[in-house]
Enzyme design. Structure first.
Site, PDB file in Angstrom:
ATOM      1  N   CYS A   1       6.520   9.954  -0.936  1.00  0.00           N
ATOM      2  CA  CYS A   1       6.070  11.047  -1.799  1.00  0.00           C
ATOM      3  C   CYS A   1       5.334  10.345  -2.915  1.00  0.00           C
ATOM      4  O   CYS A   1       5.820   9.338  -3.447  1.00  0.00           O
ATOM      5  CB  CYS A   1       7.257  11.828  -2.361  1.00  0.00           C
TER       6      CYS A   1
ATOM      7  N   THR B   1       3.435  15.629   1.457  1.00  0.00           N
ATOM      8  CA  THR B   1       3.906  16.911   1.965  1.00  0.00           C
ATOM      9  C   THR B   1       2.737  17.797   2.385  1.00  0.00           C
ATOM     10  O   THR B   1       2.825  18.536   3.377  1.00  0.00           O
ATOM     11  CB  THR B   1       4.791  17.615   0.928  1.00  0.00           C
TER      12      THR B   1
ATOM     13  N   LYS C   1       7.689  14.448 -11.771  1.00  0.00           N
ATOM     14  CA  LYS C   1       6.747  15.561 -11.935  1.00  0.00           C
ATOM     15  C   LYS C   1       6.851  16.160 -13.337  1.00  0.00           C
ATOM     16  O   LYS C   1       5.862  16.585 -13.925  1.00  0.00           O
ATOM     17  CB  LYS C   1       7.032  16.668 -10.910  1.00  0.00           C
TER      18      LYS C   1
ATOM     19  N   ARG D   1       4.367  22.640  -1.998  1.00  0.00           N
ATOM     20  CA  ARG D   1       4.331  22.433  -0.550  1.00  0.00           C
ATOM     21  C   ARG D   1       5.730  22.461   0.067  1.00  0.00           C
ATOM     22  O   ARG D   1       5.944  23.043   1.128  1.00  0.00           O
ATOM     23  CB  ARG D   1       3.620  21.121  -0.224  1.00  0.00           C
TER      24      ARG D   1
END
Lengths: 244, 244
Positions: free
Chosen positions: A206, A93, A175, A57
């Site tokens: 986030c 996002t 991530k 994104r």
């Protein structure tokens, strides 16, 4: 005995996930933990479409990658066909793309960022300034800015260097599954700089950030949008249950 | 840019969950953690149908409640229609109903209990005796007995009193979200009694048990069927990816 479980009345939560997959698992765990009840059967029916192949994104918002909109529409269709009555997107996002999909999914979307702004406005003592730790995509898209403005809350952000070297570095580590004490140190430093600028609350904006930043690392409330979204879904389902 | 994400080749994992919901969230987190890769896009597309209203599996097996088979078939249909190419059921007791649904779902089911037996047979030094902590439904249905027999592994169980006062009490506490140190103490006591009977490994044979029993509470390997299932799914998807 009924065989028509899917035609029962009541809310079926649709989770449009995979952005990233660890954040989706974490969000579902929070939804379960937030739901009151003492047996399996008290919990909400939920369908989760977790598509980690949805294009990044932030890259799309920075003009460096494909538009994820078709993937989001596709996932929404899966959820609707599975019987979902409401959609939740546990990715900050991705909310930049909500205006492009909202009219096409045929289901209400509980807006995570709107819920966070609403939540901040209810805190006591009253929050005048909130700090934001989020992806560069979320920051550039102005998602929190827009919603905090509506509630009269000023927003403070890391400077460009810290955004890149601290916030994005930490998000990528979560991530990649390589988060460690260094990741937590990066996010703690970024968060404390925001409180130094007057932030009376810090938004972990986030879904990867709460996985790398413990709530007690910051001396002001650390707001987890995933938890706020889970609580909003539970309230909505209970309200719906009472009126049916 | 393609809009056909769902028509891409490759595995889509279907998780038939909600039994219970916390175990489903935990299983998906394990699947994500087990998948190699450094970005979101390396992960497996997954669809999860989490229906906590599925009638209690143990109660059904003991003749005290409705048969969950129609709910399981219904969930499998949701997963198939969403594009799943394989089904995983992160609930040991639900595997008692797999023979009733296997011919009707039109998708392969990766059998968690079969995978555990296979995994135990590969451990070194060789396992001759394994202990089982599971629901009374799983024990009575003989699910692990049947699979361990095939691999020549002897099974030891808690006696009826411990099964009820320790194992089922702890499972209900995890499901109710009221687990505490006492829950861990109950499960630790039950597990140590199994090692006292010669168990060289203990199967945490209900998906709630690893949530209440840390691996280091037992001096022999504590086998988590959810993790074994996640690893089997990742191996399968990678093998499929290589041949396409």
């Amino acid at each position: 005995m009924t065989t028509g479980t899917r035609t029962d009345t009541g809310e079926i939560i649709g989770i449009l996930g995979g952005m990233g997959p660890a954040a989706t698992a974490d969000f579902y765990a929070k939804l379960v933990a937030t739901t009151p009840g003492s047996s399996d059967q008290d919990h909400l029916r939920t369908v989760i479409w977790s598509d980690p192949t949805i294009p990044d994104r932030t890259e799309a918002l920075l003009g460096n990658g494909p538009d994820p909109t078709p993937w989001l529409l596709d996932g929404s269709r899966v959820l609707r066909e599975a019987g979902a009555t409401v959609i939740a997107i546990p990715c900050n996002t991705a909310h930049a793309f909500v205006p492009r999909i909202a009219d096409h999914v045929g289901l209400p979307i509980v807006h995570m960022i709107g819920e966070v702004a609403r939540h901040l406005a209810t805190l006591s003592p009253r929050i005048h300034t909130a700090g934001l730790l989020a992806t560069t995509g979320t920051v550039r898209a102005g998602l929190y800015q827009e919603w905090l403005d509506r509630f009269g809350i000023r927003m403070v952000l890391p400077d460009a260097a810290a955004q890149d070297a601290e916030v994005m570095t930490a998000i990528h580590a979560v991530k990649a599954g390589t988060r460690n004490d260094g990741t937590t140190a990066l996010l703690t430093r970024a968060a404390r700089r925001l409180t130094g600028q007057g932030a009376q609350a810090v938004i972990a904006g986030c879904t990867e950030i709460p996985l790398g930043l413990p709530a007690d690392a910051v001396e002001v409330p650390l707001v987890d949008p995933a938890l706020v979204l889970a609580q909003a879904l539970v309230r909505r389902a209970r309200a719906k249950g009472r009126t049916e």
